[in-house]
Scaffold this active site. Structure first.
Site, short mmCIF file in Angstrom:
data_model
loop_
_atom_site.label_atom_id
_atom_site.label_comp_id
_atom_site.label_asym_id
_atom_site.label_seq_id
_atom_site.Cartn_x
_atom_site.Cartn_y
_atom_site.Cartn_z
CG ASP A 1 -4.76 -9.78 4.00
OD1 ASP A 1 -4.53 -10.40 2.94
OD2 ASP A 1 -4.51 -8.57 4.14
CG HIS B 1 -6.39 -5.22 2.01
ND1 HIS B 1 -5.88 -6.14 2.90
CD2 HIS B 1 -7.48 -4.68 2.60
CE1 HIS B 1 -6.62 -6.13 4.01
NE2 HIS B 1 -7.60 -5.26 3.85
CG HIS C 1 -1.93 -1.09 1.22
ND1 HIS C 1 -2.77 -1.34 0.16
CD2 HIS C 1 -2.22 -2.02 2.18
CE1 HIS C 1 -3.53 -2.40 0.46
NE2 HIS C 1 -3.21 -2.82 1.66
CG ASP D 1 -2.68 -8.47 1.07
OD1 ASP D 1 -1.94 -8.83 1.99
OD2 ASP D 1 -3.67 -7.73 1.24
ZN LIG Z 1 -3.96 -7.05 3.05
#
Ligand SMILES: [Zn+2]
Length: 350
Positions: A293, A206, A169, A204
């Site tokens: 995750d 996200h 990120h 991931d």
């Molecule tokens: Zn994540």
């Protein structure tokens, strides 16, 4: 498989992050890295501390002003000595400047030298507190990724960087989502220098928004991300299927968002699409941004994957037969991330 991790990566111990209007205990716990290490030890995989690496490896991805900020912010914060500010308090922003830059285009450096202004400019949300030893952990996490890239450049088929803090990120000049320096982008940039064309596959939960943005106009780096639909999930603002790159990089970004509640079947379908895109791009090397995750019981997951999905991801890498750097991203159920890595390694090694 050569594996890199430095114990200094445990020194970053965030105390808090803001979620839905409340300061909550941090979820990026050092015990995450310890769980992954336990798996590596059980599998007989030796873990090496990476060498100290020149800052140019980070500057291939991040602006010097941003790196200077990360390195100095905590000490400067302690020097503020404002009434009511106790010593030892973490750095957190109270400004949120309007950025307004088109995707793939850099912002100018922060126009103000004030620490509060720079903190709002460079820390993009309230999940990235900087504590007394955060910079050391951030730096060594990036070194682990670059050392893994160097190992692959040196002829190894695969290397694993146990990165913590995570990186995907982190934008060129902006921390967010527990990420400060984009470890997988640093690895990809180094591989690009050595190999030319490189692909980054991010699995991931996200969207890998920082990585996408860093390479958005780059025709030599394909970025592919499989993630939960961002319309109702972090990072919200990017990760949609219509984002395909810009300028010379048009067509070199692929987002494969999954409906919330998706399980292994939907993930494997997306993995097949990712495989096709990577094969069509004909890269010379691959970076895998590996997050756990997506696991069904992860405290922040909206997907329902189990260990078979991680085994399949490892198998895909084996079948692609490209030199590969695996970079650890998220995964917050400490009991599950170690077994997740074990399943991935089983798939990778066959
Ligand atoms: Zn994540």
């Amino acid at each position: 498989m050569q594996t890199f991790f430095c114990p200094d990566q445990l020194l970053h111990t965030p105390q808090q992050f803001m979620r839905l209007g409340r300061l909550m205990p941090a979820t990026d716990l050092p015990s995450r890295a310890e769980s992954l290490q336990t798996t590596l030890h059980a599998a007989g995989v030796p873990v090496h501390s990476p060498p100290e690496i020149a800052r140019t490896a980070l500057e291939a991805v991040h602006t010097p002003q941003y790196l200077d900020y990360l390195e100095t912010a905590y000490e400067r914060w302690q020097d503020l000595r404002r009434p009511g500010v106790e010593p030892g308090i973490e750095v957190l922003p109270n400004q949120a400047p309007y950025a307004g830059m088109p995707p793939g285009q850099d912002r100018p450096p922060c126009p103000s030298p004030a620490l509060a202004a720079q903190t709002g400019y460079y820390l993009g949300d309230l999940s990235c507190p900087l504590g007394p030893h955060s910079w050391r952990s951030i730096l060594r996490s990036a070194h682990s990724a670059v050392a893994a890239a160097e190992t692959v450049i040196g002829g190894a088929r695969a290397a694993y960087a146990l990165c913590r803090p995570s990186g995907h990120h982190a934008h060129r000049d902006r921390a967010s989502g527990f990420c400060f320096v984009n470890n997988n982008a640093c690895a990809a940039a180094r591989l690009q220098q050595a190999f030319g064309r490189v692909a980054v596959l991010d699995v991931d939960a996200h969207h890998g928004d920082g990585t996408q943005n860093i390479f958005y106009a780059n025709p030599e780096v394909l970025t592919v991300s499989i993630h939960a639909d961002p319309a109702q999930y972090f990072p919200f603002y990017t990760g949609y299927a219509h984002e395909r790159g810009t300028g010379a990089g048009l067509g070199c970004n692929l987002n494969l968002p999954l409906a919330h509640g998706s399980g292994n079947a939907e993930f494997l379908q997306a993995l097949a699409a990712a495989r096709q895109a990577i094969t069509d791009f004909r890269p010379e090397a691959l970076v895998l941004a590996l997050g756990f995750d997506t696991y069904k019981d992860d405290p922040i997951s909206v997907l329902r994957l189990d260990f078979d999905a991680y085994r399949a991801t490892g198998r895909l890498l084996r079948e692609l037969a490209l030199p590969v750097v695996v970079v650890q991203e998220g995964g917050y159920l400490v009991e599950a991330i170690g077994p997740g890595l074990a399943a991935f390694l089983e798939g990778l090694h066959g």
